[in-house]
Scaffold this motif. Structure first.
Motif, PDB file in Angstrom:
ATOM      1  N   ILE A  49       0.838  -1.204   0.000  1.00 39.56           N
ATOM      2  CA  ILE A  49       0.000   0.000   0.000  1.00 39.56           C
ATOM      3  C   ILE A  49       0.871   1.251   0.000  1.00 39.56           C
ATOM      4  CG2 ILE A  49      -1.483   1.398   1.497  1.00 39.56           C
ATOM      5  CD1 ILE A  49      -3.091  -1.075   2.096  1.00 39.56           C
ATOM      6  N   GLU A  50       1.962   1.228   0.755  1.00 40.01           N
ATOM      7  CA  GLU A  50       2.865   2.379   0.808  1.00 40.01           C
ATOM      8  C   GLU A  50       3.384   2.746  -0.586  1.00 40.01           C
ATOM      9  OE1 GLU A  50       7.349   3.480   2.461  1.00 40.01           O
ATOM     10  OE2 GLU A  50       6.260   1.774   3.320  1.00 40.01           O
ATOM     11  N   TYR A  51       3.801   1.740  -1.349  1.00 41.50           N
ATOM     12  CA  TYR A  51       4.369   2.008  -2.670  1.00 41.50           C
ATOM     13  C   TYR A  51       3.292   2.347  -3.695  1.00 41.50           C
ATOM     14  CZ  TYR A  51       8.589   0.330  -0.487  1.00 41.50           C
ATOM     15  OH  TYR A  51       9.648   0.201   0.365  1.00 41.50           O
ATOM     16  N   ILE A  52       2.120   1.777  -3.523  1.00 44.89           N
ATOM     17  CA  ILE A  52       1.010   2.148  -4.403  1.00 44.89           C
ATOM     18  C   ILE A  52       0.636   3.607  -4.170  1.00 44.89           C
ATOM     19  CG2 ILE A  52      -1.472   1.813  -4.772  1.00 44.89           C
ATOM     20  CD1 ILE A  52      -0.975  -1.200  -4.434  1.00 44.89           C
ATOM     21  N   LYS A 100      -9.587   1.603  -4.436  1.00 45.83           N
ATOM     22  CA  LYS A 100      -9.000   1.597  -3.097  1.00 45.83           C
ATOM     23  C   LYS A 100      -7.623   0.922  -3.153  1.00 45.83           C
ATOM     24  CE  LYS A 100     -13.484   1.264  -0.771  1.00 45.83           C
ATOM     25  NZ  LYS A 100     -14.350   0.420   0.106  1.00 45.83           N
ATOM     26  N   PRO A 101      -6.654   1.431  -2.400  1.00 49.39           N
ATOM     27  CA  PRO A 101      -5.333   0.799  -2.384  1.00 49.39           C
ATOM     28  C   PRO A 101      -5.395  -0.681  -2.023  1.00 49.39           C
ATOM     29  CG  PRO A 101      -5.202   2.954  -1.355  1.00 49.39           C
ATOM     30  CD  PRO A 101      -6.661   2.693  -1.605  1.00 49.39           C
ATOM     31  N   GLU A 102      -6.302  -1.042  -1.122  1.00 51.07           N
ATOM     32  CA  GLU A 102      -6.422  -2.446  -0.722  1.00 51.07           C
ATOM     33  C   GLU A 102      -6.859  -3.324  -1.892  1.00 51.07           C
ATOM     34  OE1 GLU A 102      -6.896   0.187   2.784  1.00 51.07           O
ATOM     35  OE2 GLU A 102      -7.844   0.102   0.802  1.00 51.07           O
ATOM     36  N   GLU A 103      -7.697  -2.786  -2.749  1.00 50.48           N
ATOM     37  CA  GLU A 103      -8.128  -3.526  -3.939  1.00 50.48           C
ATOM     38  C   GLU A 103      -6.970  -3.686  -4.913  1.00 50.48           C
ATOM     39  OE1 GLU A 103     -12.848  -2.267  -4.132  1.00 50.48           O
ATOM     40  OE2 GLU A 103     -11.374  -1.024  -5.177  1.00 50.48           O
ATOM     41  N   LEU A 104      -6.186  -2.628  -5.062  1.00 50.40           N
ATOM     42  CA  LEU A 104      -5.024  -2.698  -5.944  1.00 50.40           C
ATOM     43  C   LEU A 104      -4.005  -3.710  -5.432  1.00 50.40           C
ATOM     44  CD1 LEU A 104      -4.615   1.107  -6.724  1.00 50.40           C
ATOM     45  CD2 LEU A 104      -5.372  -0.652  -8.324  1.00 50.40           C
ATOM     46  N   VAL A 105      -3.851  -3.777  -4.122  1.00 49.80           N
ATOM     47  CA  VAL A 105      -2.942  -4.772  -3.528  1.00 49.80           C
ATOM     48  C   VAL A 105      -3.373  -6.178  -3.929  1.00 49.80           C
ATOM     49  CG1 VAL A 105      -2.234  -5.859  -1.367  1.00 49.80           C
ATOM     50  CG2 VAL A 105      -2.167  -3.380  -1.582  1.00 49.80           C
ATOM     51  N   ASP A 106      -4.658  -6.477  -3.779  1.00 42.49           N
ATOM     52  CA  ASP A 106      -5.160  -7.807  -4.137  1.00 42.49           C
ATOM     53  C   ASP A 106      -4.916  -8.111  -5.612  1.00 42.49           C
ATOM     54  OD1 ASP A 106      -6.053  -8.159  -1.545  1.00 42.49           O
ATOM     55  OD2 ASP A 106      -8.147  -7.664  -2.009  1.00 42.49           O
ATOM     56  N   ASN A 107      -5.139  -7.114  -6.467  1.00 40.30           N
ATOM     57  CA  ASN A 107      -4.951  -7.321  -7.903  1.00 40.30           C
ATOM     58  C   ASN A 107      -3.477  -7.521  -8.255  1.00 40.30           C
ATOM     59  OD1 ASN A 107      -7.684  -7.057  -8.172  1.00 40.30           O
ATOM     60  ND2 ASN A 107      -7.638  -5.123  -9.289  1.00 40.30           N
ATOM     61  N   VAL A 108      -2.608  -6.729  -7.630  1.00 37.74           N
ATOM     62  CA  VAL A 108      -1.168  -6.885  -7.861  1.00 37.74           C
ATOM     63  C   VAL A 108      -0.716  -8.286  -7.458  1.00 37.74           C
ATOM     64  CG1 VAL A 108       1.117  -6.186  -7.008  1.00 37.74           C
ATOM     65  CG2 VAL A 108      -0.531  -4.448  -7.721  1.00 37.74           C
ATOM     66  N   ASN A 109      -1.152  -8.725  -6.299  1.00 38.69           N
ATOM     67  CA  ASN A 109      -0.730 -10.042  -5.819  1.00 38.69           C
ATOM     68  C   ASN A 109      -1.296 -11.179  -6.669  1.00 38.69           C
ATOM     69  OD1 ASN A 109       1.065  -9.460  -3.729  1.00 38.69           O
ATOM     70  ND2 ASN A 109      -0.590  -9.108  -2.262  1.00 38.69           N
ATOM     71  N   ALA A 110      -2.479 -10.976  -7.244  1.00 38.93           N
ATOM     72  CA  ALA A 110      -3.040 -11.994  -8.140  1.00 38.93           C
ATOM     73  C   ALA A 110      -2.150 -12.164  -9.368  1.00 38.93           C
ATOM     74  CB  ALA A 110      -4.458 -11.607  -8.553  1.00 38.93           C
ATOM     75  N   VAL A 111      -1.669 -11.041  -9.903  1.00 40.84           N
ATOM     76  CA  VAL A 111      -0.786 -11.107 -11.071  1.00 40.84           C
ATOM     77  C   VAL A 111       0.569 -11.703 -10.688  1.00 40.84           C
ATOM     78  CG1 VAL A 111       0.472  -9.734 -12.782  1.00 40.84           C
ATOM     79  CG2 VAL A 111      -1.933  -9.222 -12.276  1.00 40.84           C
ATOM     80  N   LEU A 112       1.116 -11.259  -9.553  1.00 38.25           N
ATOM     81  CA  LEU A 112       2.425 -11.776  -9.127  1.00 38.25           C
ATOM     82  C   LEU A 112       2.385 -13.283  -8.894  1.00 38.25           C
ATOM     83  CD1 LEU A 112       3.680  -8.998  -6.689  1.00 38.25           C
ATOM     84  CD2 LEU A 112       4.521  -9.498  -8.992  1.00 38.25           C
ATOM     85  N   SER A 113       1.274 -13.782  -8.397  1.00 35.53           N
ATOM     86  CA  SER A 113       1.156 -15.221  -8.167  1.00 35.53           C
ATOM     87  C   SER A 113       1.246 -15.988  -9.473  1.00 35.53           C
ATOM     88  CB  SER A 113      -0.174 -15.536  -7.470  1.00 35.53           C
ATOM     89  OG  SER A 113      -0.190 -15.028  -6.156  1.00 35.53           O
ATOM     90  N   ILE A 117       5.484  -0.172  -9.695  1.00 35.46           N
ATOM     91  CA  ILE A 117       4.094   0.270  -9.809  1.00 35.46           C
ATOM     92  C   ILE A 117       4.100   1.653 -10.432  1.00 35.46           C
ATOM     93  CG2 ILE A 117       1.963   0.838  -8.584  1.00 35.46           C
ATOM     94  CD1 ILE A 117       2.533  -2.045  -8.269  1.00 35.46           C
ATOM     95  N   LYS A 118       3.228   1.890 -11.400  1.00 33.11           N
ATOM     96  CA  LYS A 118       3.127   3.223 -11.983  1.00 33.11           C
ATOM     97  C   LYS A 118       1.711   3.470 -12.481  1.00 33.11           C
ATOM     98  CE  LYS A 118       4.725   4.323 -16.049  1.00 33.11           C
ATOM     99  NZ  LYS A 118       3.449   4.644 -16.765  1.00 33.11           N
ATOM    100  N   THR A 119       1.390   4.733 -12.659  1.00 26.96           N
ATOM    101  CA  THR A 119       0.139   5.104 -13.311  1.00 26.96           C
ATOM    102  C   THR A 119       0.440   5.434 -14.764  1.00 26.96           C
ATOM    103  OG1 THR A 119       0.381   7.441 -12.743  1.00 26.96           O
ATOM    104  CG2 THR A 119      -0.772   6.038 -11.156  1.00 26.96           C
ATOM    105  N   THR A 120      -0.608   5.612 -15.556  1.00 26.49           N
ATOM    106  CA  THR A 120      -0.428   5.886 -16.984  1.00 26.49           C
ATOM    107  C   THR A 120       0.520   7.054 -17.222  1.00 26.49           C
ATOM    108  OG1 THR A 120      -2.677   5.105 -17.416  1.00 26.49           O
ATOM    109  CG2 THR A 120      -1.620   6.410 -19.139  1.00 26.49           C
ATOM    110  N   MET A 121       0.355   8.133 -16.474  1.00 22.88           N
ATOM    111  CA  MET A 121       1.154   9.343 -16.663  1.00 22.88           C
ATOM    112  C   MET A 121       2.127   9.578 -15.511  1.00 22.88           C
ATOM    113  SD  MET A 121      -0.018  10.297 -19.563  1.00 22.88           S
ATOM    114  CE  MET A 121       0.718  11.933 -19.711  1.00 22.88           C
ATOM    115  N   GLY A 122       2.405   8.560 -14.732  1.00 18.46           N
ATOM    116  CA  GLY A 122       3.247   8.739 -13.548  1.00 18.46           C
ATOM    117  C   GLY A 122       4.625   8.140 -13.675  1.00 18.46           C
ATOM    118  N   THR A 123       5.417   8.343 -12.640  1.00 15.57           N
ATOM    119  CA  THR A 123       6.781   7.836 -12.555  1.00 15.57           C
ATOM    120  C   THR A 123       6.765   6.453 -11.906  1.00 15.57           C
ATOM    121  OG1 THR A 123       7.601  10.088 -12.278  1.00 15.57           O
ATOM    122  CG2 THR A 123       9.079   8.286 -11.643  1.00 15.57           C
TER     123      THR A 123
END
Length: 214
Positions: A9-12, A172-185, A201-207
């Motif tokens: 969540i911190e890095y997201i 929500k960051p918690e939802e993004l965490v679940d999605n990230v971990n699903a892909v990493l698995s 982790i990045k957004t479309t227009m982010g670093t």
């Protein structure tokens, strides 16, 4: 390999804070670089769809190519539909074909129309990495469409890395965490944890923000 929620969540949140303000809903992307990895090996042909635990706040555009009863069913669902007659009318119309390639995020196709879709829409879908997906016989179309509204690609395309859309910035960051971990698995199960070099982790227009490996 799935990462701890609090740390991720911190890095997201950091990635979200580094995103430029835009008038459109930005995607949140996961980038996994691979080490000691041969993209020409059998593992390098990785191409898999992952159905994420949480659907993005903005639905992707799921298009259904069908005929007969399946076409009528798709129209009732309110998705973008393309009929056999539509496909035939698009032949040679590059502008219309390109518009379909841009607008359709996922293309679900009645099985007996796959060849026609390949010849007509292939030139627009292929360069964008959009692969037509056959609709299984007797499939529940509503369920299939809903699944693809939360789908993400896990694939390698010529470079030792995987880029996957895991959500949107308003989630929500918690939802993004679940999605990230699903892909990493899935990545870990297909290429092995030892070959994961770095995670960003990045957004479309982010670093990009690097997530330390455990």
């Amino acid at each position: 390999m799935p990462l701890q929620q609090d740390a991720l969540i911190e890095y997201i949140n950091r990635a979200l804070s580094l995103s430029k303000k835009t008038k459109f809903e930005q995607a949140v992307e996961l980038i996994v670089t691979l080490k000691d990895f041969d993209v020409k090996s059998p593992e390098g042909r990785l191409r898999e769809v992952v159905f994420l635990p949480h659907k993005p706040a903005k639905d992707p555009n799921v298009c259904v190519v069908a005929a007969g009863d399946l076409l009528l069913e798709a129209k009732k669902l309110g998705v973008t539909t393309i009929s056999r007659d539509d496909l035939n009318a698009m032949r040679g119309d590059k502008k219309r074909v390109k518009a379909i390639g841009r607008s359709c995020d996922w293309v679900l196709v009645q099985a007996d129309l796959m060849g026609l879709v390949g010849s007509v829409l292939g030139p627009a879908l292929g360069p964008r990495g959009k692969v037509p997906t056959p609709i299984p016989p007797r499939a529940n179309l509503a369920e299939l469409v809903n699944n693809y509204k939360r789908a993400a690609w896990v694939r390698i395309r010529g470079q030792p890395q995987i880029m996957s859309r895991v959500g949107t910035t308003s989630m929500k960051p918690e939802e993004l965490v679940d999605n990230v971990n699903a892909v990493l698995s899935v990545v870990e199960s297909r290429v092995g944890a030892a070959k994961i070099g770095s995670i960003y982790i990045k957004t479309t227009m982010g670093t990009p923000v690097e997530v330390p490996l455990r």
